[in-house]
Motif scaffolding. Structure first.
Motif, PDB file in Angstrom:
ATOM      1  N   TRP A 172       0.757  -0.965  -0.147  1.00  0.00           N
ATOM      2  CA  TRP A 172       0.083  -0.043  -0.199  1.00  0.00           C
ATOM      3  C   TRP A 172       0.710   1.201   0.094  1.00  0.00           C
ATOM      4  CZ3 TRP A 172      -4.266  -0.336  -2.242  1.00  0.00           C
ATOM      5  CH2 TRP A 172      -5.177  -1.378  -1.834  1.00  0.00           C
ATOM      6  N   ASN A 173       1.919   1.293   0.715  1.00  0.00           N
ATOM      7  CA  ASN A 173       2.829   2.105   0.660  1.00  0.00           C
ATOM      8  C   ASN A 173       3.378   2.761  -0.897  1.00  0.00           C
ATOM      9  OD1 ASN A 173       2.617   2.838   3.253  1.00  0.00           O
ATOM     10  ND2 ASN A 173       4.748   2.122   3.934  1.00  0.00           N
ATOM     11  N   ALA A 174       3.827   1.489  -1.418  1.00  0.00           N
ATOM     12  CA  ALA A 174       3.952   1.593  -2.922  1.00  0.00           C
ATOM     13  C   ALA A 174       2.956   1.915  -3.799  1.00  0.00           C
ATOM     14  CB  ALA A 174       4.541   0.123  -3.487  1.00  0.00           C
ATOM     15  N   PHE A 175       1.737   1.685  -3.651  1.00  0.00           N
ATOM     16  CA  PHE A 175       0.718   1.840  -4.227  1.00  0.00           C
ATOM     17  C   PHE A 175       0.583   3.629  -4.487  1.00  0.00           C
ATOM     18  CE2 PHE A 175      -3.945   2.705  -5.230  1.00  0.00           C
ATOM     19  CZ  PHE A 175      -4.003   1.885  -6.302  1.00  0.00           C
ATOM     20  N   PHE A 176       0.843   4.215  -3.214  1.00  0.00           N
ATOM     21  CA  PHE A 176       0.665   5.619  -3.057  1.00  0.00           C
ATOM     22  C   PHE A 176       2.138   6.294  -2.922  1.00  0.00           C
ATOM     23  CE2 PHE A 176      -3.371   4.018  -1.261  1.00  0.00           C
ATOM     24  CZ  PHE A 176      -4.324   4.608  -2.110  1.00  0.00           C
ATOM     25  N   GLY A 177       2.862   5.573  -3.559  1.00  0.00           N
ATOM     26  CA  GLY A 177       4.305   6.029  -3.318  1.00  0.00           C
ATOM     27  C   GLY A 177       4.804   7.220  -4.364  1.00  0.00           C
ATOM     28  N   TYR A 178       5.673   7.878  -3.713  1.00  0.00           N
ATOM     29  CA  TYR A 178       6.534   8.954  -4.650  1.00  0.00           C
ATOM     30  C   TYR A 178       7.997   8.564  -4.569  1.00  0.00           C
ATOM     31  CZ  TYR A 178       2.545  11.598  -3.800  1.00  0.00           C
ATOM     32  OH  TYR A 178       1.107  12.460  -3.771  1.00  0.00           O
ATOM     33  N   ALA A 179       8.625   8.976  -5.408  1.00  0.00           N
ATOM     34  CA  ALA A 179       9.984   8.690  -5.704  1.00  0.00           C
ATOM     35  C   ALA A 179      10.879   8.736  -4.620  1.00  0.00           C
ATOM     36  CB  ALA A 179      10.620   9.629  -7.020  1.00  0.00           C
ATOM     37  N   ASN A 180      10.828   9.592  -3.608  1.00  0.00           N
ATOM     38  CA  ASN A 180      11.722   9.637  -2.647  1.00  0.00           C
ATOM     39  C   ASN A 180      11.424   8.457  -1.575  1.00  0.00           C
ATOM     40  OD1 ASN A 180       9.423  10.423  -1.266  1.00  0.00           O
ATOM     41  ND2 ASN A 180      10.235  12.617  -0.802  1.00  0.00           N
ATOM     42  N   GLY A 181      10.590   7.478  -1.841  1.00  0.00           N
ATOM     43  CA  GLY A 181      10.280   6.538  -0.686  1.00  0.00           C
ATOM     44  C   GLY A 181       9.384   6.701   0.127  1.00  0.00           C
ATOM     45  N   GLU A 182       8.687   7.931   0.154  1.00  0.00           N
ATOM     46  CA  GLU A 182       7.616   8.369   0.949  1.00  0.00           C
ATOM     47  C   GLU A 182       6.264   7.885   0.194  1.00  0.00           C
ATOM     48  OE1 GLU A 182       7.724   9.262   4.011  1.00  0.00           O
ATOM     49  OE2 GLU A 182       9.976   9.988   4.275  1.00  0.00           O
ATOM     50  N   ASN A 183       5.182   8.163   0.868  1.00  0.00           N
ATOM     51  CA  ASN A 183       4.018   7.883   0.241  1.00  0.00           C
ATOM     52  C   ASN A 183       2.871   8.845   0.943  1.00  0.00           C
ATOM     53  OD1 ASN A 183       2.431   6.404   2.458  1.00  0.00           O
ATOM     54  ND2 ASN A 183       4.517   5.505   2.644  1.00  0.00           N
ATOM     55  N   VAL A 231      -0.690  -9.918 -13.704  1.00  0.00           N
ATOM     56  CA  VAL A 231       0.308  -8.753 -13.252  1.00  0.00           C
ATOM     57  C   VAL A 231      -0.616  -7.506 -13.020  1.00  0.00           C
ATOM     58  CG1 VAL A 231       2.164  -7.392 -14.123  1.00  0.00           C
ATOM     59  CG2 VAL A 231       2.149 -10.050 -14.830  1.00  0.00           C
ATOM     60  N   GLY A 232      -0.922  -7.124 -11.816  1.00  0.00           N
ATOM     61  CA  GLY A 232      -1.652  -5.740 -11.718  1.00  0.00           C
ATOM     62  C   GLY A 232      -0.696  -4.502 -11.417  1.00  0.00           C
ATOM     63  N   TYR A 233      -0.970  -3.771 -12.382  1.00  0.00           N
ATOM     64  CA  TYR A 233      -0.186  -2.301 -12.397  1.00  0.00           C
ATOM     65  C   TYR A 233      -1.186  -1.433 -11.757  1.00  0.00           C
ATOM     66  CZ  TYR A 233       3.225  -4.132 -15.816  1.00  0.00           C
ATOM     67  OH  TYR A 233       4.315  -5.046 -16.439  1.00  0.00           O
ATOM     68  N   PHE A 234      -0.512  -0.398 -10.985  1.00  0.00           N
ATOM     69  CA  PHE A 234      -1.073   0.305 -10.272  1.00  0.00           C
ATOM     70  C   PHE A 234      -1.509   1.695 -11.005  1.00  0.00           C
ATOM     71  CE2 PHE A 234       1.534  -0.961  -6.086  1.00  0.00           C
ATOM     72  CZ  PHE A 234       0.776  -2.260  -6.144  1.00  0.00           C
TER      73      PHE A 234
END
Length: 492
Positions: A172-183, A231-234
Motif C-alpha cells: 500500500w505504501n508503494a501504491f501511493f508512493g513517491y519517488a523519494n520512498g515516501e507515500n 500482473v496488476g499495475y497500479f
C-alpha cells in the motif's frame, strides 16, 4: 551410413517433430492477465491520436479490441470481485472496495471455486499473482497504515503470490508512493496528486513489478504445467506519479480539456460527486467541485499526468510482451489487457470514478489468442466484466460453474457469431444502469429527482443531456430490460 539407416533416422525425426507439434496443439493455453488500474479507453488503439501507447496498440493489432466493454461497479475492489467471481453485486457491501476481504477471504474451501483463477488451479494450472489483481495492492490483507499480514485476500487461488515493494516496504505504501520512498500516508496527505521525477522506470513500483514478472516468466518457461500469470499495475491510479520522461512525451499546453466539462443538463448533483479522491491530495493546485470546473490550465496538467502514467504502463506492457515472445511462450499464451474501471478527466465536472456514466464504466479490454487468424479485429458487441470468467475458462476447456451471471463471448471472439448479449449492467450510488449499443438508461433509488436518466450515444456520445423526460417511449421500452439486471441490491 546406409540408406536404410538414413531412412530410419528421417522417420524418427519426423515422428518426434509430429509428436511435439501435437503436444503444442493439445496443451492447455497459458494466460497472461494484465490488469491496469483506472484505465479508461484512452489509448491509441481506441482512436486517441495524442496518446502514445505503442505496446498496447501492438497487442490490439494482433488480437481483438472490444470497444464496448463495461465494468459492473465503478470502484476498484468491487469491480475486481465481479471479474473474479463472474457475479453481479447483490448486496450494498458488494459495492465496496473491501468486498473480497469480507466475503471471500474468510470462507472455507467449498465445492464452488472462490474465483476463476482458483478453478484454473483446480484444473492443473500453476497460478501466480503479482501486484493488484484483487483489491489489495499485493494480495495480502492489511489497511493502508499497517504492516502486511500473512493472510491472503484470495486464500485458495494462488500457487504463488509475490511482490516487490522496493523502498516503500509495503504494497500500500508503494501504491501511493513517491519517488523519494515516501507515500501519501506517511506524508499525511500533504502531497500533490502528481509527480514527475527524473528516475528510471524502476524508480516507481510498476517498474519493479515488470522486472519481477519477467523473472517469473523465465521460471514458468520450464514448468510442465500451463500457467496463469496475473500482473496488476497500479498506474494510472492517483497519484499521477511516474518518470519525468513520460510526462515529457506530451506538450501540456496543446492537450485538450474534456469535451463535456460541465454537469449534464437535467441531472441532479446526487448522480455525480465532488471529486473527493483528487481533493484528498491536500496540496492539489485547485479543488475540484460541482460549482465550476477547474481551470483549463490545471485540467491540462492533470490530463498530462494521466496520459504520462498510461504511457509508463504501456512501456511496462511492452517489456513483458517482448519477454513472452523471446521465450517463445507467446505461441501458446492468451494475453488479456483489462481496465478495472474508467475515470472522469473533468468530464461532467468530475475528476475520478464512482459514477454511473460511461467515463467511469467503459474500460479497455483487449484479448490476444495464439494462432487466431484475422488479428487486429475491432469488436463492437457490448460485453461486461462478468463475461470474462466463463470466456476464459471456455478458451482453456475448463468447466465453469452454472451459477455465473456472466455469459461467454468466445463465439464472438472467434468470429463464429455476430454479437453477444449487447447489454451491460452496472451498479453504484443507489442506482442501476443499463448500457445498450446506443443508449444508457439509469434508474436511481433515491429521493432526489430526477431518478431516471437516458442518454442517446448516437446524438450525445459525451452524455451531456438527460433526455428521459423528452423520450418516455424509449424509457418505457428499455425499462423492462433494465429490471432484468435488478439483483435486489436496493430492496433490502
Amino acid at each position: 551410413m546406409t540408406k536404410r539407416k538414413i531412412w530410419n533416422v528421417s522417420i524418427f525425426i519426423y515422428l518426434v517433430a509430429f509428436l511435439i507439434s501435437c503436444e503444442s496443439e493439445t496443451k492447455s493455453p497459458n494466460i497472461l492477465f494484465i490488469s491496469i488500474d483506472d484505465l479508461r479507453t484512452e489509448l491509441g488503439c481506441y482512436g486517441n491520436k495524442i496518446m502514445k501507447t505503442p505496446s498496447i496498440d501492438k497487442v490490439a493489432s494482433e488480437g481483438v479490441l472490444f470497444t464496448n466493454h463495461y465494468v459492473q461497479v465503478p470502484t476498484c475492489g468491487a469491480s475486481r470481485q465481479c471479474l473474479l467471481t463472474g457475479m453481479r453485486p447483490r448486496t450494498i457491501n458488494q459495492l465496496s472496495n473491501n468486498v473480497t476481504e469480507v466475503e471471500t477471504s474468510n470462507k472455507p474451501k467449498g465445492i464452488l471455486p472462490e474465483t476463476f483463477i482458483h478453478q484454473l488451479k483446480r484444473n492443473g494450472y500453476h497460478t501466480v499473482g503479482i501486484g493488484k489483481i484483487s483489491h489489495s495492492a499485493d494480495g495480502l490483507i492489511y489497511s493502508y497504515n499497517e504492516q502486511p499480514s500473512n493472510k491472503r485476500e484470495l486464500p485458495y487461488s494462488w500457487s504463488e503470490l509475490v511482490f516487490d515493494s522496493g523502498k516503500w516496504k509495503t504494497g500500500w505504501n508503494a501504491f501511493f508512493g513517491y519517488a523519494n520512498g515516501e507515500n501519501r500516508q506517511s506524508l499525511n496527505r500533504q502531497v500533490k496528486p502528481y509527480e514527475a521525477d527524473d528516475v528510471e522506470d524502476t524508480g516507481y513500483v510498476d517498474g519493479l513489478t515488470t522486472q519481477l514478472a519477467i523473472t517469473k516468466l523465465r521460471e514458468l518457461k520450464n514448468n510442465d504445467k500451463p500457467f496463469f500469470l496475473g500482473v496488476g499495475y497500479f498506474k494510472p491510479h492517483l497519484p499521477f506519479n511516474c518518470p519525468k520522461k513520460y510526462w515529457d512525451i506530451y506538450d501540456t499546453d496543446s492537450l485538450f480539456i474534456s469535451p463535456n466539462p460541465y454537469m449534464p443538463t437535467n441531472v441532479n448533483q446526487a448522480s455525480l460527486h465532488r471529486s473527493a479522491e483528487l481533493n484528498n491530495y491536500q496540496l492539489t493546485d485547485e479543488l475540484a467541485n460541482l460549482k465550476h470546473p477547474v481551470s483549463d490550465k490545471y485540467a491540462k496538467k492533470l490530463r498530462n499526468g494521466y496520459y504520462a502514467c498510461v504511457s509508463y504502463i504501456d512501456q511496462q506492457v511492452g517489456l513483458l510482451i517482448n519477454e513472452l515472445e523471446a521465450l517463445s511462450l507467446d505461441q501458446n499464451t492468451i494475453v488479456i489487457i483489462w481496465g478495472d474501471n474508467g475515470w472522469h478527466l473533468g468530464d461532467q465536472q468530475v475528476w475520478g470514478k464512482h459514477t454511473l456514466f460511461d467515463n467511469a464504466l467503459k474500460t479497455a479490454l483487449i484479448i490476444k489468442i495464439p494462432g487466431k487468424k484475422n488479428s487486429g479485429e475491432i469488436e463492437k458487441s457490448v460485453v461486461e466484466t462478468v463475461d470474462i470468467y466463463p470466456s476464459l475458462l471456455e478458451l482453456c476447456k475448463v468447466d465453469a460453474p452454472d451459477s455465473l451471471d456472466g455469459k461467454s463471448f468466445v463465439n464472438v471472439l472467434l468470429g463464429k457469431q455476430d454479437s453477444h448479449n449487447n447489454v451491460a449492467y452496472s451498479y453504484f450510488n443507489n442506482g442501476i444502469t443499463l448500457r445498450t449499443d446506443r443508449y444508457r438508461l439509469t434508474k436511481y433509488y433515491r429521493n432526489e429527482e430526477p431518478t431516471i436518466e437516458l442518454y442517446d450515444h448516437e446524438s450525445d456520445p459525451y452524455e451531456s443531456i438527460n433526455i428521459a423526460i423528452m423520450k418516455p417511449e424509449i424509457v418505457d421500452r428499455l425499462m423492462p430490460l433494465l429490471e432484468k439486471g435488478n439483483t435486489g441490491l436496493y430492496e433490502q
